[in-house]
Design a protein around this motif. Sequence first.
Motif, PDB file in Angstrom:
ATOM      1  N   GLY A 244     -11.846 -24.589  16.980  1.00 35.11           N
ATOM      2  CA  GLY A 244     -11.251 -23.268  17.087  1.00 35.11           C
ATOM      3  C   GLY A 244     -10.459 -23.170  18.371  1.00 35.11           C
ATOM      4  N   ARG A 245     -10.049 -21.975  18.719  1.00 34.43           N
ATOM      5  CA  ARG A 245      -9.262 -21.803  19.934  1.00 34.43           C
ATOM      6  C   ARG A 245      -9.368 -20.367  20.430  1.00 34.43           C
ATOM      7  N   ALA A 283      -1.578 -18.199   9.285  1.00 26.99           N
ATOM      8  CA  ALA A 283      -0.325 -17.453   9.114  1.00 26.99           C
ATOM      9  C   ALA A 283      -0.583 -15.956   9.032  1.00 26.99           C
ATOM     10  N   ASP A 284      -1.692 -15.571   8.417  1.00 22.88           N
ATOM     11  CA  ASP A 284      -2.027 -14.148   8.324  1.00 22.88           C
ATOM     12  C   ASP A 284      -2.445 -13.589   9.689  1.00 22.88           C
ATOM     13  N   TRP A 285      -3.167 -14.368  10.459  1.00 22.67           N
ATOM     14  CA  TRP A 285      -3.518 -13.922  11.811  1.00 22.67           C
ATOM     15  C   TRP A 285      -2.255 -13.774  12.663  1.00 22.67           C
ATOM     16  N   GLN A 286      -1.303 -14.663  12.437  1.00 21.23           N
ATOM     17  CA  GLN A 286      -0.030 -14.580  13.162  1.00 21.23           C
ATOM     18  C   GLN A 286       0.667 -13.256  12.846  1.00 21.23           C
ATOM     19  N   LYS A 287       0.662 -12.870  11.576  1.00 22.35           N
ATOM     20  CA  LYS A 287       1.297 -11.624  11.172  1.00 22.35           C
ATOM     21  C   LYS A 287       0.610 -10.406  11.780  1.00 22.35           C
ATOM     22  N   LEU A 288      -0.693 -10.533  12.039  1.00 24.39           N
ATOM     23  CA  LEU A 288      -1.436  -9.426  12.630  1.00 24.39           C
ATOM     24  C   LEU A 288      -1.254  -9.336  14.139  1.00 24.39           C
ATOM     25  N   GLY A 289      -0.464 -10.245  14.696  1.00 20.62           N
ATOM     26  CA  GLY A 289      -0.165 -10.184  16.117  1.00 20.62           C
ATOM     27  C   GLY A 289      -1.023 -11.056  17.006  1.00 20.62           C
ATOM     28  N   PRO A 299      -0.653 -22.257  15.634  1.00 19.46           N
ATOM     29  CA  PRO A 299      -0.221 -23.485  14.962  1.00 19.46           C
ATOM     30  C   PRO A 299       0.160 -23.225  13.510  1.00 19.46           C
ATOM     31  N   GLU A 300       1.154 -23.927  13.045  1.00 22.69           N
ATOM     32  CA  GLU A 300       1.536 -23.839  11.634  1.00 22.69           C
ATOM     33  C   GLU A 300       0.729 -24.875  10.856  1.00 22.69           C
ATOM     34  N   ALA A 301      -0.505 -24.541  10.629  1.00 21.33           N
ATOM     35  CA  ALA A 301      -1.416 -25.445   9.930  1.00 21.33           C
ATOM     36  C   ALA A 301      -2.113 -24.677   8.810  1.00 21.33           C
ATOM     37  N   PRO A 302      -2.414 -25.352   7.706  1.00 22.08           N
ATOM     38  CA  PRO A 302      -3.040 -24.673   6.564  1.00 22.08           C
ATOM     39  C   PRO A 302      -4.542 -24.494   6.743  1.00 22.08           C
ATOM     40  N   ARG A 316      -9.162 -10.631  24.310  1.00 23.15           N
ATOM     41  CA  ARG A 316      -9.326 -12.054  23.999  1.00 23.15           C
ATOM     42  C   ARG A 316     -10.435 -12.242  22.979  1.00 23.15           C
ATOM     43  N   ALA A 317     -10.263 -13.262  22.165  1.00 18.49           N
ATOM     44  CA  ALA A 317     -11.262 -13.600  21.164  1.00 18.49           C
ATOM     45  C   ALA A 317     -11.079 -15.073  20.815  1.00 18.49           C
ATOM     46  N   TYR A 318     -11.779 -15.513  19.789  1.00 12.62           N
ATOM     47  CA  TYR A 318     -11.674 -16.901  19.351  1.00 12.62           C
ATOM     48  C   TYR A 318     -11.452 -16.949  17.852  1.00 12.62           C
ATOM     49  N   LEU A 319     -10.495 -17.758  17.436  1.00 12.10           N
ATOM     50  CA  LEU A 319     -10.353 -18.086  16.027  1.00 12.10           C
ATOM     51  C   LEU A 319     -11.138 -19.366  15.785  1.00 12.10           C
TER      52      LEU A 319
END
Length: 351
Positions: A244-245, A283-289, A299-302, A316-319
Motif C-alpha cells: 500500500g502507500r 482510478a476511482d480514488w484518483q477521481k475522488l481527489g 499509479p496507473e495500475a489495475p 493523510r491516510a493509507y491506500l
Amino acid sequence: MRIFASIAAFLVFASANLGAWAQSEIEAMAEKPSVPVFAEWLEGVRLEARERGISQATIDAALSDIHPNERVVELDRKQPEFTQTFEQYLEKRVSDIRIKRGREMMVKHRDSLRKVAEKYGVQPRFIAAIWGLETNYGAYTGGMNVVQSLATLAYDQRRAAFFRKQLFAALTIIDEGHIAAADMMGSWAGAMGQSQFMPTSFNAYAQDFDGDGRRDIWTTEADVFASIAYYLASHGWRGDMTWGRAVLIPAGMSPTEGDLAQTTPPKSCGRALKAHSKSLDLADWQKLGVRRLNGEALPEAPFAASMVQPGSTEGRAYLTYKNYRAILSYNCSNLYAMAVGHLADALKSAE
C-alpha cells in the motif's frame, strides 16, 4: 416467652433462607461443568493422543512432569491494554536499529531469501520484515515450554477447545521429528520459532526448504523464510505489488463513513477491516481527489485498494492493497500490518 418466640421465628426464617441459598448454590453448581483435577485431565489427554496415533515415546517425552503454569494463566488474564498511538507504535517497532539490523541480515541471507522469493513469489523485504517484527530476526523466540503452556491453557477452560487443538498439533510436530519435546520453546500462548507459528499454522504452512526432512522454524533460516513466504502466498500474496502507500486525502473525506464505508467487512479479521473503507480501483480514488504524498497522481495500475486512517495526522491516510490483507492474516492488527509495510519499505534497498 416473647424472646423465645422471637428466637424461634428467627430460626425458622434463617432456616428457610439457608435452604433457599443452598438450593440456589446446588443449582448453580449443576449448571457448571465439573472440571477434573489436572492429573485426571492430563490422563484424558494422553489417552486421546494415543487414539490419534501419537507414539507412546512422544507422549511420555512431552507430557511427563507437566503441571499448570500459573504465570501462563496470569499473562492470559492480564494482557496489557494498548495505549500507544499509531506514531508511537511505528517509532518503537520500525526503529533505526531494527532497520539497520534488518538490512544487515538481508545481506547475510541474500541467497536464501532470493531463492525463497523465486519459489513462492514473495519479495525478500516482506519476509525479512515479518521475521524482524516477530522475533527481532530470530534473536528472541520465547522461553516457555510450548507443551506446558498449551496444556495449561487447554485445562484452564477459558479457551479450552482452541488450545486443546493446538496441544495435539504440537504433539504431532514432535512425533514427526521436527523438534524434540524439550526443545519446543516459544511464547506463553504457544507461538513458536523465528516465525512465531502456532502449532496448527506450523502443520499447515511450515516448509522444509533445505530438504533435510525437518521443518525447522527454530534454527534453520531457510525454513523460516520459506514458511513465512508460503503462509503469505497461501493467503493471496501477489509478487507484482506492494502492500500500500501513504496518500493525501481531500478535506472532509472520512474513509470509513458515508458512501466510503465498508459495510460488510470479511468475517476473517473483521474487527481490523472495519477500520477500512470499501475497496475501489486506484482510478476511482484518483477521481475522488486522493493523491500521492508529493501531490502527484496515483499509479496507473489495475489494483483495487481500501483506505485506512490509523494515525492522527489530518489529511493523510493509507491506500492498502491485497497484500495488506495477507499480512493481516498473519496478525490481525492494522498497526502490525502497517509496521510490516513500513519496515519492508525501509529494507527495500537491501534486496
